[in-house]
Design a protein around this motif. Structure first.
Motif, mmCIF file in Angstrom:
data_model
loop_
_atom_site.group_PDB
_atom_site.id
_atom_site.type_symbol
_atom_site.label_atom_id
_atom_site.label_comp_id
_atom_site.label_asym_id
_atom_site.label_seq_id
_atom_site.Cartn_x
_atom_site.Cartn_y
_atom_site.Cartn_z
ATOM 1 N N TRP A 1 -1.859 0.725 -4.905
ATOM 2 C CA TRP A 1 -1.447 -0.577 -4.403
ATOM 3 C C TRP A 1 -0.631 -1.263 -5.478
ATOM 4 O O TRP A 1 -0.767 -0.982 -6.663
ATOM 5 C CB TRP A 1 -2.668 -1.444 -4.077
ATOM 6 N N GLU B 1 10.259 10.882 1.469
ATOM 7 C CA GLU B 1 9.756 9.541 1.721
ATOM 8 C C GLU B 1 10.293 9.004 3.038
ATOM 9 O O GLU B 1 11.495 9.093 3.308
ATOM 10 C CB GLU B 1 10.165 8.591 0.594
ATOM 11 N N THR C 1 0.863 -1.176 0.000
ATOM 12 C CA THR C 1 0.000 0.000 0.000
ATOM 13 C C THR C 1 0.901 1.228 0.000
ATOM 14 O O THR C 1 1.769 1.361 0.859
ATOM 15 C CB THR C 1 -0.926 0.028 1.232
ATOM 16 N N HIS C 2 0.708 2.092 -0.976
ATOM 17 C CA HIS C 2 1.468 3.332 -1.107
ATOM 18 C C HIS C 2 0.598 4.447 -0.533
ATOM 19 O O HIS C 2 -0.544 4.623 -0.958
ATOM 20 C CB HIS C 2 1.801 3.600 -2.576
ATOM 21 N N HIS D 1 5.289 3.590 2.635
ATOM 22 C CA HIS D 1 4.740 2.371 2.048
ATOM 23 C C HIS D 1 4.689 1.302 3.131
ATOM 24 O O HIS D 1 5.546 1.268 4.019
ATOM 25 C CB HIS D 1 5.610 1.877 0.894
ATOM 26 N N GLU E 1 0.316 8.630 1.125
ATOM 27 C CA GLU E 1 0.927 9.957 1.152
ATOM 28 C C GLU E 1 0.156 10.876 2.090
ATOM 29 O O GLU E 1 -1.009 10.642 2.407
ATOM 30 C CB GLU E 1 1.026 10.559 -0.237
ATOM 31 N N ASN F 1 3.308 -3.061 3.648
ATOM 32 C CA ASN F 1 2.792 -4.222 2.923
ATOM 33 C C ASN F 1 2.255 -5.249 3.912
ATOM 34 O O ASN F 1 2.376 -5.087 5.119
ATOM 35 C CB ASN F 1 3.867 -4.804 1.987
ATOM 36 N N THR G 1 5.611 10.632 1.832
ATOM 37 C CA THR G 1 5.105 9.320 1.447
ATOM 38 C C THR G 1 5.682 8.236 2.354
ATOM 39 O O THR G 1 6.738 8.404 2.976
ATOM 40 C CB THR G 1 5.451 8.988 -0.019
#
Length: 176
Positions: free
Chosen positions: A167, A106, A13-14, A144, A16, A146, A142
């Motif tokens: 995703w 990030e 899942t990305h 990420h 922000e 998972n 951002t």
């Protein structure tokens, strides 16, 4: 004959965040806590933190990288690493990737050593990572996660103000 383990499938899942949160999460009471920026972190110490935090979640990106390449990555001007200490013991770390500034900061890595899970530290430490990222004044921050990460990671990220934007799926070699 060595038998290779089957690869694990992970849904990524990305997320922000496009605005600085209104408030920092305060430091929890109880243990003595310190969040310290690591300048020129020795490769062996980075590897220790990476393994302690990442092994249960099968982190792979920096697992087998050569020392010279790892040193270049963690000592780059676009990399910022901070370590959480609890009563003098390293309890976790976060790593910022600032290579896409001013558009994006990030949070490349974030996590706690398993011995420090369940102590109410994650919200505070993630807040520290978020504010460290926003200190560089990006357009967005951002992160990420998972399905191999902590089952509470996605919920925590959303609670802290991150929104899912896309995703993907990847195969991950299990950490043995």
């Amino acid at each position: 004959m060595t038998r290779r383990k089957a690869k694990l499938k992970a849904r990524v899942t990305h997320l922000e965040m496009t605005a600085l949160p209104a408030h920092r999460v305060p430091m929890p009471f109880g243990p003595r806590l310190a969040v310290m920026r690591a300048e020129n972190m020795p490769v062996h110490f980075y590897r220790y933190l990476y393994e302690q935090v990442g092994k249960p979640h099968h982190w792979t990106m920096r697992r087998r990288i050569a020392d010279k390449a790892l040193a270049a990555a963690i000592h780059a001007g676009s990399t910022e690493i901070e370590v959480l200490y609890v009563d003098g013991v390293p309890a976790g770390f976060f790593e910022l990737d600032l290579a896409r500034m001013p558009d994006e900061a990030e949070i490349l890595y974030f996590g706690l050593v398993p011995d420090f899970h369940g102590r109410g530290l994650a919200r505070f430490f993630l807040s520290a990572a978020i504010f460290a990222a926003w200190a560089h004044e990006p357009e967005k921050v951002t992160i990420h996660t998972n399905t191999l990460d902590s089952p509470r990671a996605l919920q925590l990220y959303q609670k802290m103000g991150f929104a899912p934007v896309s995703w993907s799926e990847e195969e991950v070699e299990p950490w043995t």
